[in-house]
Design a protein around this motif. Structure first.
Motif: not given
Lengths: 126, 412, 364, 175, 395
Positions: E157-158, E154-155
């Motif tokens: 994505f940011l 998910i990191t």
């Protein structure tokens, strides 16, 4: 044995704690009106096709069987490793080499079992 | 509605407590805490259909970080979500699924309509046969955020507005499930008629809002506003010449004429190489072939060593009111030239052989044409509607398509 | 068989327990003590997720160059509380065709199982509910119960995603249970005891006497393997096949809402704490203060209560779990199984033999 | 492969694949296996190093705290927030002549310009209706206005509880 | 909402109960295979990137067949387009592939320019090229982030969004909108770029260079990423061409087809950039091609920024754009591939028929060829590296 009684008691209290939480929440929580959509199984907002309780690939169960074998085998290992240090560090009739050999035989049997299923392709996830 | 759906304990505890001294205050305090918890723990459903979803993702990104509001626990399943942000257009096919999603969320649940499409259909309000004119036609909406798409800050502001609203909840103002409106299109015809009739009325009637006395400065002697001085003068610029790498139209047409002499240039009087040359290099080679040679021609274009048109751009159709024209648009990926092959069809029983044996990609293009024009493709492997529901009446891209139950026509 | 470690320095009593024993007759005092201990554990169970949820969100945020919860309490400290209260007041749903009894049993089982292991964890010299002689065996046995919760949840939901998630996690968790068990046996072999309390005491001395260092070089490998296996056992990213959001939407929890989902949520975090405390107990010297062989510094460190050291170490391990989660992509389920059966299990066998050699030769 | 052999226009360059997982079936040697294993583990450690770099440097946090930074938050001059009328600097009257160009330019029919007759029986702006709920902020109306009478305002905090609140009357509101 | 069509649906036996096979599947055998089941993925699913519905025929974890169902965001853009003027149509193209909205605008503007013989000043051409390349990078950044998120990281994505916001800022300052720009007009753009444009672009280029290295560390060189994408979803060059795939999907299969090269629009023929192609055609190749493309786009932007000319930003404005009767076609290379705009004009201010040939449509049609035989989990990187955008497909 006493220690396990305590554990049994702890389990009871724990289950009470969790179950009580769920029960309390059910009394407190909202309830929206019942409708057919609401209780339908969620499948990305579509109507599911067929039953969800399907007959499933055998590969999962093979792993379960493997687990059963290996877990039990490693539990058989438990007494062996438990006394290993005691025996090894104390002057006994058993020579350290013999002890190590014994452990190796135990581990080797397990390992050869693993090699066998590996070779048989059980570990290949189809 | 209302109290019946509140849990047993929640219903009875206030009744017990309230008569006690200080009981009402205790209940108030509990209610405050619960409402506070609800307002600050809004888990959104991962739901996004179009552009607004991007801005919703931006809101979740590091720059704007909706986690600051406790909103970052985005759930993929409606069972654990509290909030559904209608990000993007809702079309008829998705509408019923949206209702399902909403109903599958446990209460209390909240809805934010983000952007014009979710509020009213936005840019697709008029003339669209599939867009639902606003999310509130389907599910109750709590907060509307205008914009197209709204900035992330605007969404955050909307979330804050929703939190304000939730904080007012309590036993006097309990959360209620709104009524689900299952008529996605409502009655657009009469609605539109009413809107425009109202408008017409106010257009003709003297405006009661401002009399000259109220706005004294709009005096009769006020000069008419002048046109903005044209500070920006834009020159006329010649077009850049076309880059030379592609095969020119004359060569292509000559090659085709050699093998298919019956080929004609669409909308041209002559069908010769000279005519093609006269049309210039930017002319899109637009050929009409008879129906019986259509597939043959496309196959020839694909396999010809000179032309080598191995890339099917699209297959589409045009409704000419007296006939349909099916167009296959081919491109040579190697050389860069493209050709339009056109074929006229009877409008009553439109049927044409499929190109799917030649191009696998034609399957979907032809399904689209079947869906939107109702043209059948013989020997097509999977001729089903592509975009619309099977029970959709008619074929919307036909010029004579009109469905007053769905389409709002522009009044001007 | 005489005890290897002299535990007389640390009797298994505590001040509160002694006081109760003094004022109450024998059996009643014991019972009261047990109740107190269990309640203390329940408090830990209740508070740990609250702390961990906040920590998880904050750590994640800072890994991702953002702030995380900010608006309820100082830096969002009350965020888990808000989530918890909200979930309690949230509607509980049960899908059509679900097996009602099993559907509600699953979260109870899941949450209780994770709680059961905590009863044998030594938090401090005197902070342990009970210390069975076969504590390691008990841990191995009980850890399997959590799988039951997940499997039942997946099966009873009448949802294909749930079933797939449950099947995956079943296969995954039981597989990794083997390498976890083998690694625990490794420590049992090295320390010569199966009681968790005694395992901690076997690491008395300087930092170098912790099993991660005391078993030269291989200790670190064993530690890393334990971290990997426990991550998989926890169903945590990057090994979160069971709820792989991008494939199975919610995995086995797809149909759970409100408090039932909260229970799985709670179990996940208690499990994480449990795994971290096991890692601490086995490899990082449990509640023992780190000693560096410098008399004055050591005395200072020793003055800090053991449970604080325990929590510090456990939370450091938890941080590593979070670090994994917020860095790595997720492997596929078959690749995960390959890792277990073709890398970890043989490596564990090898480690066991090496450990035997070390013990026999007196190197460890 | 015909097309690949020709490699259209011969201008592509193949990307590097590199890495830890060999393409296709490769018979591993032990040394190769170990190299791959170590490199693979190193790649994971490097990734962890990167994320820890962000974790340990609070200065790299780029979050803008929206409601707290409200005073300093300024939109770009061209920001298209919503439609607004430009008022006469002198008297506060709109510059709009009610010519209706914006109404025609709007792709969504979100503008209605209603005229009325003033005392001199000239056509002047009566009411200016703006259906914000439908507006796509495409700027076509502003471009079409030759009088410079409308502009895009900078507001963005426009959320409403009721969609009818988004039917704005920019001029001539009934009070 | 069950889809049943006589003649297409067959029956198979499932646990002794006859069940209807949903339409579109190629099942003809009715015996055995009782452990096959059907699974809906979408329309509301985190990894279908919008409201795409995939119907899967599964056997355990294995995907046997994928049948995509479209139309969950079919808005009838082409029908609406017939009722709007050409200028108004530009703002509709924004909503087509909203991650390439500038490039979409350009496609329609090119068609109008072609039809009316409108030329474009030098400065406007430079603006077009730079803005389009920025848009390509922006779109790829989002793709990269979402790919990481789909794979569970998910990191990423940011991190992807972090740099994306910088480019979004440039766009917002330039035209006032962050996503649906509606910036280009026939002959140029509706406004000149602000003075801060070039410095800002330079800053972004600098940042992007180190950022792409960061992405490589986080994902490209990650062994799990390699495990998940190598050898997964192999698309042969012939299949790709037969389906009309374009963009990175086609280039990942080894075909160096790029509209910017084969049919250079605007002034792409003046810039030196290379076309990265894959060798195997799997997910990893498509991934690498996009990563390389970002670097190439940076090259173009740098080159353009170095020689950014002055002068007018737009050529003569017309009161109305009435295209002479005829058919017109223009094509551009969006971040997803070849976008074609086909206009059938009747001489009036509104098109008689307007058709968008969207790249994602063709790219997605090859899905079954890529995904069949893989695991359910592999579907995620396959869809992610196809980089489909559902509104672009459904129009």
């Amino acid at each position: 044995m006493a220690s396990y009684t305590i554990i049994g008691f702890a389990i009871f209290l724990g289950a009470l704690f969790v179950g009580g939480g769920i029960l309390a929440s059910m009394l407190l929580a909202f309830r929206t009106p019942h409708c057919s959509n609401k209780v339908q199984a969620y499948e990305c907002a579509e109507d599911p096709v067929g039953d969800a309780r399907i007959r499933f690939k055998v590969s999962y169960y093979l792993f379960a069987l493997l687990f059963l074998i290996f877990d039990i085998e490693s539990l058989f290992l438990f007494p062996c490793v438990k006394i290993f240090r005691t025996v090894a560090t104390q002057a006994t009739a058993l020579s350290p080499t013999f002890l190590l050999g014994e452990l190796s035989v135990f581990v080797f049997i397990l390992f050869s079992g693993l090699l066998y299923v590996w070779k048989k392709g059980v570990l290949r996830w189809e | 509605m209302g109290m019946r759906h509140i849990g047993y304990a929640t219903r009875t505890i206030p009744k017990f407590l309230e008569p006690l001294p200080g009981g009402a205050k205790t209940v108030d305090a509990i209610e405050f805490v619960v409402a506070w918890a609800r307002a600050n723990s809004l888990w959104p459903l991962i739901y996004g259909t179009a552009c607004c979803a991007m801005e919703m993702m931006s809101t979740g990104s590091s720059r704007h970080d909706w986690a600051r509001f406790g909103v970052e626990v985005a759930r993929a399943t409606p069972r654990q979500a509290d909030l559904i942000v209608l990000a993007g257009t809702i079309v008829e096919k998705m509408g019923s699924r949206l209702v399902t999603l909403y109903e599958q969320m446990p209460g209390p649940k909240y809805v934010i309509a983000m952007g014009s499409c979710a509020i009213s259909g936005g840019p697709f309000y008029y003339d669209s046969y599939s867009v639902i004119k606003g999310g509130d036609r389907l599910i109750p909406v709590d907060v509307y955020i205008p914009g197209c798409p709204p900035r992330p800050e605007a969404l955050l502001y909307g979330i804050m507005q929703l939190q304000e609203k939730i904080r007012t909840e309590g036993r006097r103002n309990p959360w209620k499930i709104g009524t689900l409106n299952q008529t996605p299109f409502g009655d657009p015809l009469s609605e539109a008629k009413k809107v425009w009739a109202d408008l017409e009325k106010s257009r003709t009637a003297p405006s009661p809002a401002i009399s000259d006395a109220d706005s004294g400065n709009i005096a009769t002697d006020r000069p008419k506003p002048i046109k903005r001085p044209a500070t920006e003068q834009f020159p006329e610029v010649a077009r850049n010449p076309l880059s030379a790498s592609r095969l020119d139209n004359e060569t292509i047409f000559a090659c085709i004429l050699e093998n298919f002499p019956e080929t004609t240039l669409t909308r041209q009087s002559e069908h010769t190489v000279e005519q093609v040359r006269a049309l210039g290099p930017e002319y899109l080679l637009d050929l009409t072939v008879p129906l019986h040679r259509y597939v043959e021609m496309v196959a020839f274009l694909k396999n010809s060593a000179l032309l080598d048109m191995n890339f099917l751009l699209h297959v589409t159709a045009v409704d000419r009111l007296d006939r349909f024209e099916v167009l296959a648009h081919l491109l040579s990926a190697d050389r860069g030239h493209n050709i339009l092959v056109r074929c006229a069809l009877d409008r009553q029983y439109p049927e044409i052989p499929s190109l799917s044996p030649l191009f696998a990609g034609a399957i979907w293009h032809e399904r689209e044409v079947f869906d939107l024009f109702g043209i059948r493709f013989s020997n097509h492997p999977d001729l089903r509607r592509l975009f619309l529901e099977d029970n959709f009446p008619g074929h919307p891209l036909r010029k004579d398509f009109d469905d007053p139950s769905r389409v709002v026509r522009r009044p001007y | 068989m005489e005890p290897i470690i002299d535990t007389s320095r640390f009797p298994a009593t505590n001040a509160i327990g002694d006081f109760i024993r003094a004022i109450l007759p024998g059996p009643v005092a014991e019972l009261a003590n047990i109740v107190l201990a269990v309640l203390a554990i329940l408090t830990v169970v209740g508070l740990t997720p609250v702390a961990l949820i906040w920590m998880e969100r904050k750590v994640a945020a800072h890994f991702q160059a953002r702030l995380g919860p900010m608006r309820v309490g100082y830096h969002g400290l009350l965020q888990p509380l808000a989530d918890g209260i909200k979930l309690i007041f949230k509607e509980v749903m049960k899908p059509e065709g679900a097996d009602t009894f099993v559907f509600f049993l699953a979260p109870i089982l899941s949450a209780t199982a994770s709680f059961m292991v905590l009863t044998v964890i030594p938090f401090d010299h005197h902070l342990q509910v009970t210390d069975p002689a076969g504590g390691v065996l008990y841990v191995i046995a009980v850890a399997g119960l959590g799988i039951m919760g997940v499997l039942l949840a997946g099966w009873s939901s009448n949802n294909k995603y749930s079933l797939l998630g449950a099947m995956r996690s079943g296969a995954q968790m039981i597989s990794y249970e083997i390498s976890l068990a083998l690694l625990m046996l490794l420590i049992v072999l090295l320390s010569g005891t199966a009681s968790l309390r005694e395992i901690v005491f076997s690491q008395t001395g300087t930092v170098l006497d912790w099993w991660i260092f005391k078993f030269p070089f291989f200790g670190i490998i064993a530690f890393v393997l334990f971290l990997i296996s426990s991550t998989a056992e926890l169903n945590r990213a990057p090994f979160d096949m069971a709820e792989a959001e991008s494939e199975l939407t919610g995995g086995f929890t797809t149909e759970y809402s409100g408090i039932t989902f909260a229970m799985f949520f709670l179990a996940e975090f208690v499990n994480m704490f449990m795994a971290a405390s096991l890692t601490t107990t086995f490899f990082l010297g449990g509640f023992l203060a780190p000693q560096f062989g410098l008399a004055s510094l050591d005395r200072m460190l020793d003055a800090i209560p053991g449970f604080l050291w325990f929590f510090l170490k456990s939370y450091s391990v938890i941080f590593i779990y979070m670090w994994f989660r917020w860095t790595f992509p997720r492997p596929r389920v078959d690749q995960l199984m390959n890792l277990e059966w073709k890398v970890l299990v043989p490596a564990n066998f090898l480690l066991l033999l090496i450990a035997g050699l070390f013990v026999v030769m007196g190197w460890a | 492969m015909k097309t690949q052999a020709k490699n259209i226009q011969g201008r592509g360059y193949p990307v590097e694949r590199g890495g830890f997982v060999p393409d296709g079936q490769v018979h591993w040697s032990l040394a190769g296996y170990l190299t791959h294993l170590v490199n693979g583990c190193l790649s994971l450690v490097k990734g962890m190093g990167l994320t820890f770099g962000y974790f340990s440097h609070p200065g790299r946090i780029i979050t803008q705290q929206y409601p707290e930074n409200r005073e300093t938050l300024v939109m770009f001059p061209r920001f298209r927030g919503r439609l607004a009328l430009v008022m006469d600097e002198a008297g506060g009257a709109p510059l709009c002549t009610a010519c209706g160009m914006c109404e025609k330019a709007c792709p969504n029919g979100s503008i209605s310009v209603l005229t009325r007759r003033d005392s001199g029986n000239r056509k002047v702006l009566g009411r200016y209706l703006y259906r914000f709920s439908q507006c796509t902020l495409c700027n076509l109306c502003v471009e079409s206005c030759v009088f410079g009478a409308i502009r895009m305002a900078q507001d963005f905090e426009l959320a409403a509880y009721d969609s009818s609140d988004l039917q704005l009357v920019l001029y001539g509101k009934e009070e | 909402m069950t889809e049943q069509q006589a003649g297409l649906a067959g029956d198979i036996m499932e646990n002794g109960v006859a069940m209807t096979v949903p339409p579109g599947f190629s099942i003809d055998r009715r015996e055995g295979h009782t452990d096959e089941y059907f699974l809906n993925m979408g329309p509301q699913h985190p990894s279908t990137h919008g409201v795409l519905r995939l119907m899967l025929r599964m056997d355990g974890e294995n995907v046997l067949e994928v049948v995509p169902h479209l139309g969950y965001i079919h808005r009838g853009l082409e029908k609406i387009g017939e009722n709007q003027t050409y200028l108004q149509n530009i703002h509709l193209t924004d909503r087509l592939d909203y991650l390439s909205s500038h490039i979409n605008n350009l496609a329609l503007c090119l068609a109008i320019e072609k039809a009316m013989g409108i030329g474009v000043p030098e400065r406007a051409e430079y603006i077009r090229v730079m803005v389009c390349e920025l848009q390509r990078i922006q779109s790829h950044l989002l793709w990269w982030g979402v790919l990481g998120m789909d794979l569970g990281a998910i990191t990423s994505f940011l991190y992807g969004f972090k740099e994306r916001e910088l480019i979004t800022d440039i766009f917002e300052e330039m035209c006032g909108a962050r996503l649906t720009m509606n910036f280009f007009r026939p002959g140029g753009s509706f406004a000149d770029v602000p003075d801060t444009f070039i410095p800002r672009v330079r800053a972004v280029v600098e940042r992007m260079k180190s950022a792409i290295d960061e992405y490589d560390t986080l994902l490209t060189n990650n062994v799990i990423m390699h495990l998940r994408t190598k050898g997964i979803g192999v698309l042969a060059a012939e299949t790709a061409l037969a389906h009309g795939c374009s963009g990175p999907v086609l280039r990942g299969s080894g075909v160096a087809f790029d509209v910017r090269r084969s049919d250079p629009y605007s002034i792409y023929d003046r810039f030196s950039f290379d076309i990265p192609v894959g060798t195997v055609g799997d997910c990893f190749d498509r991934y690498k091609v996009r990563m390389e493309e970002m670097r190439q786009s940076l090259r173009i932007i740098e080159e353009a920024a170095a020689s950014f000319p002055g002068g007018p930003y737009r050529s003569k404005k017309y009161a109305t754009y009435n295209l002479p009767a005829g058919s017109y076609y223009s094509q551009v290379e969006t971040a997803r591939g070849l976008l074609g705009v086909y206009i059938e004009a009747d001489g009036g201010p509104k098109p008689y028929r307007i058709k968008y040939r969207s790249p994602s449509f063709a790219n997605l049609s090859a899905l079954n060829d890529l995904a069949a035989g893989h695991k359910l989990a592999d579907l995620v990187p396959i869809i992610a590296t196809l980089d489909v955008l559902i509104p672009d497909i459904d129009r």
